[in-house]
Design a protein around this motif. Structure first.
Motif, short mmCIF file in Angstrom:
data_model
loop_
_atom_site.label_atom_id
_atom_site.label_comp_id
_atom_site.label_asym_id
_atom_site.label_seq_id
_atom_site.Cartn_x
_atom_site.Cartn_y
_atom_site.Cartn_z
N VAL A 1 1.43 -0.98 -0.34
CA VAL A 1 0.29 0.01 0.01
C VAL A 1 0.68 1.56 0.08
O VAL A 1 2.09 1.85 0.88
CB VAL A 1 -0.72 -0.02 1.27
N VAL A 2 0.27 2.48 -1.03
CA VAL A 2 1.04 3.38 -0.85
C VAL A 2 0.18 4.38 -0.38
O VAL A 2 -0.87 4.40 -1.50
CB VAL A 2 1.70 3.98 -2.04
N VAL A 3 0.10 5.47 0.41
CA VAL A 3 -0.74 6.68 0.68
C VAL A 3 -0.22 8.00 0.50
O VAL A 3 0.94 8.09 0.43
CB VAL A 3 -0.99 7.00 1.97
N TRP A 4 -1.41 8.48 0.32
CA TRP A 4 -1.30 10.32 0.19
C TRP A 4 -2.25 11.21 0.60
O TRP A 4 -3.67 10.14 0.98
CB TRP A 4 -1.20 10.87 -1.42
N ASN A 5 -1.76 11.71 1.03
CA ASN A 5 -2.87 13.16 1.94
C ASN A 5 -2.38 14.18 2.08
O ASN A 5 -0.91 14.55 1.76
CB ASN A 5 -2.79 12.17 3.66
N ARG A 6 -3.76 15.35 1.40
CA ARG A 6 -3.27 16.62 1.47
C ARG A 6 -2.20 17.19 2.81
O ARG A 6 -1.82 18.27 2.91
CB ARG A 6 -4.43 17.54 1.40
N LYS A 7 -2.74 16.84 4.12
CA LYS A 7 -2.13 17.29 4.83
C LYS A 7 -0.93 15.56 5.46
O LYS A 7 -1.69 14.94 5.98
CB LYS A 7 -2.71 17.06 6.32
N PRO A 8 0.90 16.10 5.24
CA PRO A 8 0.92 14.80 5.17
C PRO A 8 0.97 14.31 6.60
O PRO A 8 1.26 13.30 7.19
CB PRO A 8 2.17 15.34 5.35
N GLU A 9 0.50 14.88 7.59
CA GLU A 9 0.71 13.53 9.40
C GLU A 9 -0.41 12.78 9.39
O GLU A 9 -0.23 12.61 9.99
CB GLU A 9 -0.03 15.35 10.38
N LYS A 10 -1.12 12.80 8.85
CA LYS A 10 -2.04 11.84 7.86
C LYS A 10 -1.65 10.40 7.70
O LYS A 10 -2.00 9.41 8.80
CB LYS A 10 -3.73 12.36 7.65
N SER A 11 -0.58 10.95 7.00
CA SER A 11 -0.14 10.13 6.77
C SER A 11 0.73 8.75 7.49
O SER A 11 1.11 8.03 8.00
CB SER A 11 0.71 10.23 5.13
N GLN A 12 1.11 9.71 8.67
CA GLN A 12 2.51 9.08 9.79
C GLN A 12 1.50 7.48 10.14
O GLN A 12 2.40 6.71 10.24
CB GLN A 12 2.81 9.96 10.93
#
Length: 285
Positions: free
Chosen positions: A28-39
């Motif tokens: 899985v690779v993820v992306w979100n506009r707010k990078p902190e949500k990817s942590q």
């Protein structure tokens, strides 16, 4: 060969979907506009991309769980022919026209496309309670089905039009289920404000639900057969009854907003000549 899956958007639902896939052993690779949500997803084992296009470029299957289906329209246009051969799965809630727009954009890039509407809450993802209604080319659905059933085991394919799940979501979930829920709460508030306790009602709720189910089934058959004749009561009777119900709520100082709107619609239908017809005649007005 294991397919790489990109999850674009890590709100409550997107995070639940990504976590479910990671737990199942997917790449899985993820992306979100707010990078902190990817942590958190990174801690669980996902790769984090610094842009939606970078995430999409690394995946065989791209799952969109953003605010609307077209939030990333520009990014998908930028990917262009790099989408060729990939599968895009829209799970973002939106208007049918937005689904059609996304479908056209990714199809122009050579990608396969299906779209679904999620019929559960984030904690249900990955459990037997999880359901998504899907539309799109059946061959594409069948190819993506094993992955999509990891997310929602009760997923259901409903037809070749990718926007139909959203049509149903707006018409039946949004308008009917939410509307019925709001009407129930307005009615329950009147009952409680009239001095009847919630506990006194508990055992009666199944009776009212059964009656509502029968009523809705009757309305559906009336529309399906274009038979709007009054069975037990016509719209004039419903107008009188809802007028009494409205006044009763106002008598105790409660604003009957939903009931008032319903009565206004009934009266409008009567003015248009539907007074002798049944409740289902409201379908045409």
């Amino acid at each position: 060969m294991k397919k790489a899956i990109a999850v674009l958007g890590l709100g409550a639902m997107g995070s639940a979907i990504a976590a479910c896939l990671i737990e199942d052993g997917a790449e899985v690779v993820v992306w979100n506009r707010k990078p902190e949500k990817s942590q958190r997803m990174q801690e669980l084992g996902a790769r984090v991309a610094d842009s939606a296009t970078a995430a999409g470029g690394q995946a065989d299957v791209i799952i969109v769980v953003t605010g609307t289906p077209i939030d990333l329209a520009a990014e998908f246009k930028e990917l262009g022919e790099r989408l060729n051969g990939r599968t895009v799965v829209n799970l973002a809630t939106g208007r049918p026209s937005e689904v059609q727009t996304l479908d056209q954009i990714v199809s122009d890039g050579g990608a396969k496309f299906v779209s679904g509407t999620i019929q559960c809450f984030p904690p249900d993802i990955g459990t037997e309670n999880a359901m998504v209604l899907f539309g799109g080319d059946e061959k594409i659905w069948l190819d993506a089905e094993p992955i999509l059933r990891k997310i929602a085991p009760q997923s259901t394919y409903i037809g070749a039009r990718s926007d139909v799940p959203n049509v149903l979501d707006i018409g039946l979930t949004g308008t009917f289920v939410f509307g019925a829920g709001a009407a129930f709460l307005e009615g329950l508030r009147f009952v409680v404000n009239s001095g009847v306790s919630v506990d006194e009602l508990r055992d009666l709720i199944p009776t009212y639900i059964a009656g509502q189910s029968k009523f809705i089934e009757g309305l559906f058959e009336s529309v399906a057969t274009s038979d709007y004749q009054a069975g037990g009561a016509n719209l004039r009777v419903y107008a009188r009854a809802t007028g009494i119900f409205q006044q009763a709520q106002e008598d105790i100082g409660q604003s009957p907003r939903i009931l008032k709107a319903l009565r206004e619609r009934i009266l409008s239908s009567i003015e248009l000549g539907g007074g002798d017809r049944g409740f289902a005649a409201l379908f045409n007005h």
